[in-house]
Design a protein around this motif. Structure first.
Motif, PDB file in Angstrom:
ATOM      1  N   PRO A 156       0.806  -1.216   0.000  1.00  0.00           N
ATOM      2  CA  PRO A 156       0.000   0.000   0.000  1.00  0.00           C
ATOM      3  C   PRO A 156       0.837   1.264   0.000  1.00  0.00           C
ATOM      4  O   PRO A 156       2.036   1.240   0.294  1.00  0.00           O
ATOM      5  CB  PRO A 156      -0.760  -0.125   1.324  1.00  0.00           C
ATOM      6  N   VAL A 157       0.209   2.368  -0.329  1.00  0.00           N
ATOM      7  CA  VAL A 157       0.747   3.675   0.012  1.00  0.00           C
ATOM      8  C   VAL A 157       0.116   4.031   1.349  1.00  0.00           C
ATOM      9  O   VAL A 157      -1.068   3.762   1.576  1.00  0.00           O
ATOM     10  CB  VAL A 157       0.437   4.732  -1.064  1.00  0.00           C
ATOM     11  N   ALA A 158       0.909   4.560   2.263  1.00  0.00           N
ATOM     12  CA  ALA A 158       0.433   4.848   3.613  1.00  0.00           C
ATOM     13  C   ALA A 158       0.654   6.320   3.943  1.00  0.00           C
ATOM     14  O   ALA A 158       1.663   6.911   3.544  1.00  0.00           O
ATOM     15  CB  ALA A 158       1.150   3.972   4.643  1.00  0.00           C
ATOM     16  N   VAL A 159      -0.281   6.898   4.676  1.00  0.00           N
ATOM     17  CA  VAL A 159      -0.162   8.278   5.149  1.00  0.00           C
ATOM     18  C   VAL A 159      -0.353   8.269   6.658  1.00  0.00           C
ATOM     19  O   VAL A 159      -1.354   7.736   7.160  1.00  0.00           O
ATOM     20  CB  VAL A 159      -1.194   9.207   4.485  1.00  0.00           C
ATOM     21  N   GLY A 160       0.605   8.836   7.360  1.00  0.00           N
ATOM     22  CA  GLY A 160       0.487   8.990   8.800  1.00  0.00           C
ATOM     23  C   GLY A 160      -0.071  10.356   9.142  1.00  0.00           C
ATOM     24  O   GLY A 160       0.171  11.340   8.432  1.00  0.00           O
ATOM     25  N   ALA A 161      -0.836  10.415  10.212  1.00  0.00           N
ATOM     26  CA  ALA A 161      -1.370  11.682  10.729  1.00  0.00           C
ATOM     27  C   ALA A 161      -1.116  11.714  12.231  1.00  0.00           C
ATOM     28  O   ALA A 161      -1.354  10.729  12.926  1.00  0.00           O
ATOM     29  CB  ALA A 161      -2.860  11.803  10.437  1.00  0.00           C
ATOM     30  N   PHE A 162      -0.633  12.851  12.706  1.00  0.00           N
ATOM     31  CA  PHE A 162      -0.349  12.996  14.139  1.00  0.00           C
ATOM     32  C   PHE A 162      -0.835  14.361  14.593  1.00  0.00           C
ATOM     33  O   PHE A 162      -0.505  15.380  13.979  1.00  0.00           O
ATOM     34  CB  PHE A 162       1.150  12.876  14.413  1.00  0.00           C
ATOM     35  N   ALA A 163      -1.631  14.383  15.665  1.00  0.00           N
ATOM     36  CA  ALA A 163      -2.177  15.632  16.198  1.00  0.00           C
ATOM     37  C   ALA A 163      -1.345  16.106  17.383  1.00  0.00           C
ATOM     38  O   ALA A 163      -1.236  15.405  18.392  1.00  0.00           O
ATOM     39  CB  ALA A 163      -3.626  15.433  16.626  1.00  0.00           C
ATOM     40  N   LEU A 164      -0.753  17.268  17.249  1.00  0.00           N
ATOM     41  CA  LEU A 164      -0.003  17.880  18.344  1.00  0.00           C
ATOM     42  C   LEU A 164      -0.923  18.838  19.088  1.00  0.00           C
ATOM     43  O   LEU A 164      -1.365  19.840  18.540  1.00  0.00           O
ATOM     44  CB  LEU A 164       1.217  18.630  17.812  1.00  0.00           C
ATOM     45  N   ARG A 165      -1.206  18.522  20.318  1.00  0.00           N
ATOM     46  CA  ARG A 165      -2.083  19.359  21.142  1.00  0.00           C
ATOM     47  C   ARG A 165      -1.305  20.552  21.684  1.00  0.00           C
ATOM     48  O   ARG A 165      -0.128  20.425  22.071  1.00  0.00           O
ATOM     49  CB  ARG A 165      -2.655  18.544  22.290  1.00  0.00           C
ATOM     50  N   CYS A 166      -1.940  21.694  21.702  1.00  0.00           N
ATOM     51  CA  CYS A 166      -1.332  22.917  22.230  1.00  0.00           C
ATOM     52  C   CYS A 166      -2.290  23.568  23.229  1.00  0.00           C
ATOM     53  O   CYS A 166      -3.500  23.619  22.986  1.00  0.00           O
ATOM     54  CB  CYS A 166      -1.029  23.910  21.100  1.00  0.00           C
ATOM     55  N   GLU A 167      -1.730  24.075  24.323  1.00  0.00           N
ATOM     56  CA  GLU A 167      -2.519  24.768  25.342  1.00  0.00           C
ATOM     57  C   GLU A 167      -2.192  26.260  25.316  1.00  0.00           C
ATOM     58  O   GLU A 167      -1.063  26.650  25.017  1.00  0.00           O
ATOM     59  CB  GLU A 167      -2.216  24.204  26.733  1.00  0.00           C
ATOM     60  N   ARG A 168      -3.186  27.054  25.629  1.00  0.00           N
ATOM     61  CA  ARG A 168      -2.948  28.490  25.717  1.00  0.00           C
ATOM     62  C   ARG A 168      -1.967  28.746  26.865  1.00  0.00           C
ATOM     63  O   ARG A 168      -2.196  28.316  28.003  1.00  0.00           O
ATOM     64  CB  ARG A 168      -4.246  29.237  25.973  1.00  0.00           C
ATOM     65  N   GLY A 169      -0.863  29.411  26.555  1.00  0.00           N
ATOM     66  CA  GLY A 169       0.135  29.693  27.573  1.00  0.00           C
ATOM     67  C   GLY A 169      -0.172  30.968  28.333  1.00  0.00           C
ATOM     68  O   GLY A 169      -1.048  31.758  27.943  1.00  0.00           O
ATOM     69  N   GLU A 170       0.553  31.167  29.402  1.00  0.00           N
ATOM     70  CA  GLU A 170       0.371  32.401  30.181  1.00  0.00           C
ATOM     71  C   GLU A 170       0.876  33.618  29.411  1.00  0.00           C
ATOM     72  O   GLU A 170       0.359  34.711  29.562  1.00  0.00           O
ATOM     73  CB  GLU A 170       1.103  32.284  31.516  1.00  0.00           C
ATOM     74  N   GLY A 171       1.895  33.400  28.573  1.00  0.00           N
ATOM     75  CA  GLY A 171       2.390  34.489  27.736  1.00  0.00           C
ATOM     76  C   GLY A 171       1.786  34.408  26.351  1.00  0.00           C
ATOM     77  O   GLY A 171       0.678  33.913  26.155  1.00  0.00           O
TER      78      GLY A 171
END
Length: 257
Positions: free
Chosen positions: A44-59
């Protein structure tokens, strides 16, 4: 000199823009996508997906989820290091089984991920470009569905947007197509590791089921020994039968089907 690790700079820029336009939202995610197996003769041809979570920082700068150290494009990693990173990125809750199905979900609750594939028959039916779209949409949708935070952006490795045309609805967030994103963007590097290791394991499983083509070693790519095996053994269902599988000088031979 060792190649530098990928960074979260582009992901944080997308997250910052999202938080600026959504002042009441405290979390978001950026999904990186990368493919493997585009040029192989089999598998097959394969595609990876990865979600990087980000939080609102104090700055002003968001805070990204913690990632494994030394994360970079899978092609720049040793097999041993790729496997170690895969274990960290895929997580204990990984549902990936081998051989691969069309969608394999993995990752963690905070940073979900998936590997989408398009099989050789789909590549023959639709062409490699459309098959890439199928695999990418499968990976993206599975990852997006597992998110519990809004999507701030998508980063696609390459120089061509092969994703958008396959979507059933607009993304609703920026899509950035970035050449060599797997070397510079951490989410895409993570996706590249997941796709590479998953597809490699898939080909090793296929080799055990169908010995003779050397898929455990060549991973379906067009090595001399692989092409010679095609002449000797014939075309298997895992081969991309519509492709030029053997050199012209060998096509004069009776190629079994």
């Amino acid at each position: 000199m060792p190649s530098p690790s990928a960074t979260v700079e582009r992901e944080l820029r997308l997250a910052t823009a999202f938080f600026e336009s959504h002042p009441d939202t405290s979390s978001c995610a950026v999904i990186g996508l990368d493919e493997v197996g585009r040029g192989a003769l089999a598998g097959p041809v394969a595609v990876g997906a990865f979600a990087l979570r980000c939080e609102r920082g104090e700055g002003a700068v968001p805070t990204p989820a913690e990632l494994p150290s030394g994360l970079k494009d899978s092609k720049l990693l040793s097999p041993k290091r790729r496997e170690a990173l895969f274990a960290e990125l895929a997580g204990e809750g990984s549902s990936i089984s081998f051989p691969l199905g069309p969608i394999s979900q993995c990752g963690s609750e905070g940073c979900p991920a998936a590997v989408g594939t398009a099989r050789a028959t789909e590549i023959d039916e639709h062409g490699i470009s459309r098959a890439l779209t199928l695999a990418a949409v499968r990976a993206l949708e599975a990852t997006y569905d597992a998110l519990d935070v809004p999507l701030a952006g998508v980063i696609l490795d390459g120089n061509l947007d092969y994703l958008t045309r396959g979507l059933s609805a607009p993304l609703g967030c920026p899509l950035e197509v970035v050449i060599k994103a797997d070397q510079t963007c951490a989410s895409v590097a993570a996706a590249s590791v997941l796709a590479k290791v998953a597809r490699d394991r898939h080909m090793i499983e296929l080799d055990a089921e169908v010995p003779g083509y050397g898929w455990a070693g060549n991973k379906g790519y067009g090595s001399k020994a692989h092409r010679e095996a095609i002449v000797r053994l014939g075309i298997h269902a895992e081969h991309r039968a519509s492709w030029n599988l053997v050199p012209a000088e060998q096509q004069a031979l009776d190629l079994p089907l």
